[in-house]
Design a protein around this motif. Structure first.
Motif, PDB file in Angstrom:
ATOM      1  N   LYS A 185      -3.127  14.528  -1.461  1.00  0.00           N
ATOM      2  CA  LYS A 185      -3.739  15.856  -1.362  1.00  0.00           C
ATOM      3  C   LYS A 185      -2.745  16.878  -0.810  1.00  0.00           C
ATOM      4  O   LYS A 185      -2.697  18.025  -1.260  1.00  0.00           O
ATOM      5  N   VAL A 186      -1.945  16.464   0.152  1.00  0.00           N
ATOM      6  CA  VAL A 186      -0.932  17.357   0.716  1.00  0.00           C
ATOM      7  C   VAL A 186       0.121  17.700  -0.340  1.00  0.00           C
ATOM      8  O   VAL A 186       0.525  18.860  -0.485  1.00  0.00           O
ATOM      9  N   VAL A 187       0.555  16.694  -1.094  1.00  0.00           N
ATOM     10  CA  VAL A 187       1.524  16.934  -2.169  1.00  0.00           C
ATOM     11  C   VAL A 187       0.964  17.933  -3.172  1.00  0.00           C
ATOM     12  O   VAL A 187       1.653  18.866  -3.603  1.00  0.00           O
ATOM     13  N   ALA A 188      -0.304  17.776  -3.539  1.00  0.00           N
ATOM     14  CA  ALA A 188      -0.940  18.712  -4.471  1.00  0.00           C
ATOM     15  C   ALA A 188      -0.980  20.123  -3.895  1.00  0.00           C
ATOM     16  O   ALA A 188      -0.701  21.106  -4.596  1.00  0.00           O
ATOM     17  N   ALA A 189      -1.299  20.233  -2.615  1.00  0.00           N
ATOM     18  CA  ALA A 189      -1.375  21.544  -1.968  1.00  0.00           C
ATOM     19  C   ALA A 189       0.002  22.208  -1.899  1.00  0.00           C
ATOM     20  O   ALA A 189       0.136  23.413  -2.135  1.00  0.00           O
ATOM     21  N   ALA A 211       0.833  -1.198   0.000  1.00  0.00           N
ATOM     22  CA  ALA A 211       0.000   0.000   0.000  1.00  0.00           C
ATOM     23  C   ALA A 211       0.873   1.255   0.000  1.00  0.00           C
ATOM     24  O   ALA A 211       0.557   2.251  -0.672  1.00  0.00           O
ATOM     25  N   GLN A 212       1.985   1.225   0.719  1.00  0.00           N
ATOM     26  CA  GLN A 212       2.874   2.389   0.765  1.00  0.00           C
ATOM     27  C   GLN A 212       3.665   2.557  -0.534  1.00  0.00           C
ATOM     28  O   GLN A 212       3.967   3.684  -0.936  1.00  0.00           O
ATOM     29  N   VAL A 213       3.996   1.453  -1.178  1.00  0.00           N
ATOM     30  CA  VAL A 213       4.639   1.556  -2.497  1.00  0.00           C
ATOM     31  C   VAL A 213       3.689   2.260  -3.464  1.00  0.00           C
ATOM     32  O   VAL A 213       4.084   3.176  -4.197  1.00  0.00           O
ATOM     33  N   ASN A 214       2.427   1.858  -3.446  1.00  0.00           N
ATOM     34  CA  ASN A 214       1.421   2.497  -4.294  1.00  0.00           C
ATOM     35  C   ASN A 214       1.271   3.976  -3.943  1.00  0.00           C
ATOM     36  O   ASN A 214       1.154   4.828  -4.826  1.00  0.00           O
ATOM     37  N   GLU A 215       1.281   4.274  -2.656  1.00  0.00           N
ATOM     38  CA  GLU A 215       1.176   5.663  -2.201  1.00  0.00           C
ATOM     39  C   GLU A 215       2.360   6.482  -2.713  1.00  0.00           C
ATOM     40  O   GLU A 215       2.200   7.618  -3.183  1.00  0.00           O
ATOM     41  N   LEU A 216       3.553   5.912  -2.623  1.00  0.00           N
ATOM     42  CA  LEU A 216       4.744   6.589  -3.128  1.00  0.00           C
ATOM     43  C   LEU A 216       4.597   6.916  -4.610  1.00  0.00           C
ATOM     44  O   LEU A 216       4.883   8.033  -5.046  1.00  0.00           O
ATOM     45  N   LEU A 217       4.142   5.955  -5.382  1.00  0.00           N
ATOM     46  CA  LEU A 217       3.994   6.172  -6.823  1.00  0.00           C
ATOM     47  C   LEU A 217       2.963   7.244  -7.135  1.00  0.00           C
ATOM     48  O   LEU A 217       3.180   8.100  -8.002  1.00  0.00           O
ATOM     49  N   LEU A 218       1.847   7.217  -6.427  1.00  0.00           N
ATOM     50  CA  LEU A 218       0.796   8.207  -6.677  1.00  0.00           C
ATOM     51  C   LEU A 218       1.216   9.602  -6.211  1.00  0.00           C
ATOM     52  O   LEU A 218       0.926  10.605  -6.877  1.00  0.00           O
ATOM     53  N   GLN A 219       1.913   9.684  -5.085  1.00  0.00           N
ATOM     54  CA  GLN A 219       2.436  10.980  -4.650  1.00  0.00           C
ATOM     55  C   GLN A 219       3.481  11.493  -5.647  1.00  0.00           C
ATOM     56  O   GLN A 219       3.513  12.685  -5.968  1.00  0.00           O
ATOM     57  N   SER A 220       4.324  10.595  -6.130  1.00  0.00           N
ATOM     58  CA  SER A 220       5.342  10.980  -7.105  1.00  0.00           C
ATOM     59  C   SER A 220       4.697  11.518  -8.375  1.00  0.00           C
ATOM     60  O   SER A 220       5.145  12.536  -8.927  1.00  0.00           O
ATOM     61  N   LEU A 221       3.661  10.851  -8.829  1.00  0.00           N
ATOM     62  CA  LEU A 221       2.935  11.297 -10.018  1.00  0.00           C
ATOM     63  C   LEU A 221       2.343  12.683  -9.785  1.00  0.00           C
ATOM     64  O   LEU A 221       2.465  13.573 -10.637  1.00  0.00           O
ATOM     65  N   GLU A 222       1.715  12.861  -8.659  1.00  0.00           N
ATOM     66  CA  GLU A 222       1.128  14.173  -8.332  1.00  0.00           C
ATOM     67  C   GLU A 222       2.201  15.255  -8.296  1.00  0.00           C
ATOM     68  O   GLU A 222       2.011  16.362  -8.818  1.00  0.00           O
ATOM     69  N   HIS A 223       3.325  14.911  -7.703  1.00  0.00           N
ATOM     70  CA  HIS A 223       4.403  15.888  -7.585  1.00  0.00           C
ATOM     71  C   HIS A 223       4.992  16.234  -8.951  1.00  0.00           C
ATOM     72  O   HIS A 223       5.291  17.399  -9.238  1.00  0.00           O
ATOM     73  N   GLU A 247      11.719  17.391 -19.693  1.00  0.00           N
ATOM     74  CA  GLU A 247      12.006  16.133 -18.992  1.00  0.00           C
ATOM     75  C   GLU A 247      10.922  15.827 -17.965  1.00  0.00           C
ATOM     76  O   GLU A 247      10.523  14.656 -17.816  1.00  0.00           O
ATOM     77  N   SER A 248      10.431  16.834 -17.265  1.00  0.00           N
ATOM     78  CA  SER A 248       9.375  16.606 -16.267  1.00  0.00           C
ATOM     79  C   SER A 248       8.089  16.113 -16.921  1.00  0.00           C
ATOM     80  O   SER A 248       7.390  15.271 -16.356  1.00  0.00           O
ATOM     81  N   LEU A 299       5.664   7.779 -15.024  1.00  0.00           N
ATOM     82  CA  LEU A 299       4.927   7.360 -13.827  1.00  0.00           C
ATOM     83  C   LEU A 299       3.516   6.885 -14.176  1.00  0.00           C
ATOM     84  O   LEU A 299       3.018   5.927 -13.567  1.00  0.00           O
ATOM     85  N   GLU A 300       2.874   7.533 -15.131  1.00  0.00           N
ATOM     86  CA  GLU A 300       1.552   7.061 -15.560  1.00  0.00           C
ATOM     87  C   GLU A 300       1.648   5.648 -16.139  1.00  0.00           C
ATOM     88  O   GLU A 300       0.801   4.799 -15.868  1.00  0.00           O
ATOM     89  N   GLU A 301       2.704   5.394 -16.913  1.00  0.00           N
ATOM     90  CA  GLU A 301       2.916   4.051 -17.470  1.00  0.00           C
ATOM     91  C   GLU A 301       3.159   3.021 -16.367  1.00  0.00           C
ATOM     92  O   GLU A 301       2.630   1.912 -16.421  1.00  0.00           O
ATOM     93  N   VAL A 302       3.965   3.384 -15.363  1.00  0.00           N
ATOM     94  CA  VAL A 302       4.218   2.473 -14.236  1.00  0.00           C
ATOM     95  C   VAL A 302       2.905   2.164 -13.514  1.00  0.00           C
ATOM     96  O   VAL A 302       2.597   1.002 -13.233  1.00  0.00           O
ATOM     97  N   CYS A 303       2.136   3.206 -13.219  1.00  0.00           N
ATOM     98  CA  CYS A 303       0.867   3.012 -12.511  1.00  0.00           C
ATOM     99  C   CYS A 303      -0.070   2.106 -13.306  1.00  0.00           C
ATOM    100  O   CYS A 303      -0.682   1.189 -12.743  1.00  0.00           O
TER     101      CYS A 303
END
Length: 199
Positions: free
Chosen positions: A73-77, A4-16, A46-47, A54-58
């Motif tokens: 949500k915090v990363v987005a804010a 679950a935390q690996v998934n969270e990392l990926l989604l936060q990374s994507l948002e960032h 590059e970004s 990251l979208e491809e990984v997800c």
């Protein structure tokens, strides 16, 4: 590993990374130094690619790329706050100050990016199967670019501040000239800045 935390990392990374695209687009508008502008335009391109990676990984891991979590949500804010700071600087500050503010915001954003990709690489090492393959491929494509984004922009930020303080700056910074991509290289470049010739 905690899946679950690996998934969270990926989604936060994507948002960032998505926020990073917006931040670089705004930072480019604040860059009055032509070399810095060119560098940030490269990082913007590059970004955009990092978002795709990251979208491809997800997708390969069957993760919903739009799933929100409290952390995401915090990363987005935070991303929106950095973007807002750069936009305010562009509107209200003189060009030199706006450029420094943009550089500071980019350094803050790239510090999080750098950590995210470092953790992604660690997850790739500890994973197996399809997840290991997807994470490893993403990490290998992006990590060196992220190192450059962080260390070079830190150098730009330092030297722009030095220039604004009325002291002799090295522009482009030594990190740029030496094509630094490691923390040790960045420290060596910074320490050697007084012996680096200026153009």
């Amino acid at each position: 590993m905690n899946d679950a935390q690996v998934n969270e990392l990926l989604l936060q990374s994507l948002e960032h990374e998505r926020g990073g695209v917006k931040l670089y687009a705004a930072a480019v508008k604040c860059a009055s130094n032509d070399d810095l502008k060119e560098e940030w335009e490269k990082y913007l391109t590059e970004s955009r690619r990092h978002v795709q990676v990251l979208e491809e990984v997800c997708k390969s891991l069957a993760l919903d790329t739009e799933k929100m979590s409290p952390g995401r949500k915090v990363v987005a804010a935070l991303g929106q706050s950095l973007l807002s700071a750069v936009e305010t600087a562009k509107r209200e500050a003189d060009p030199a100050a706006a450029q420094i503010i943009a550089a500071e915001c980019v350094v803050l954003a790239e510090t999080k990016d750098h950590l995210d990709w470092e953790l992604t690489g660690l997850c790739a090492e500890k994973s197996t199967g399809a997840r290991a393959k997807a994470l490893r491929a993403a990490y290998e494509e992006v990590e060196d670019q992220e190192d450059e984004h962080l260390y070079h922009t830190k150098g730009w930020c330092r030297e722009l501040w030095i220039e604004s303080l009325g002291m002799k700056a090295v522009l482009p910074p030594p990190e740029e000239r030496k094509k630094v991509k490691t923390a040790i290289g960045a420290e060596r470049a910074k320490n050697a800045r007084t012996t680096t010739p200026t153009d």
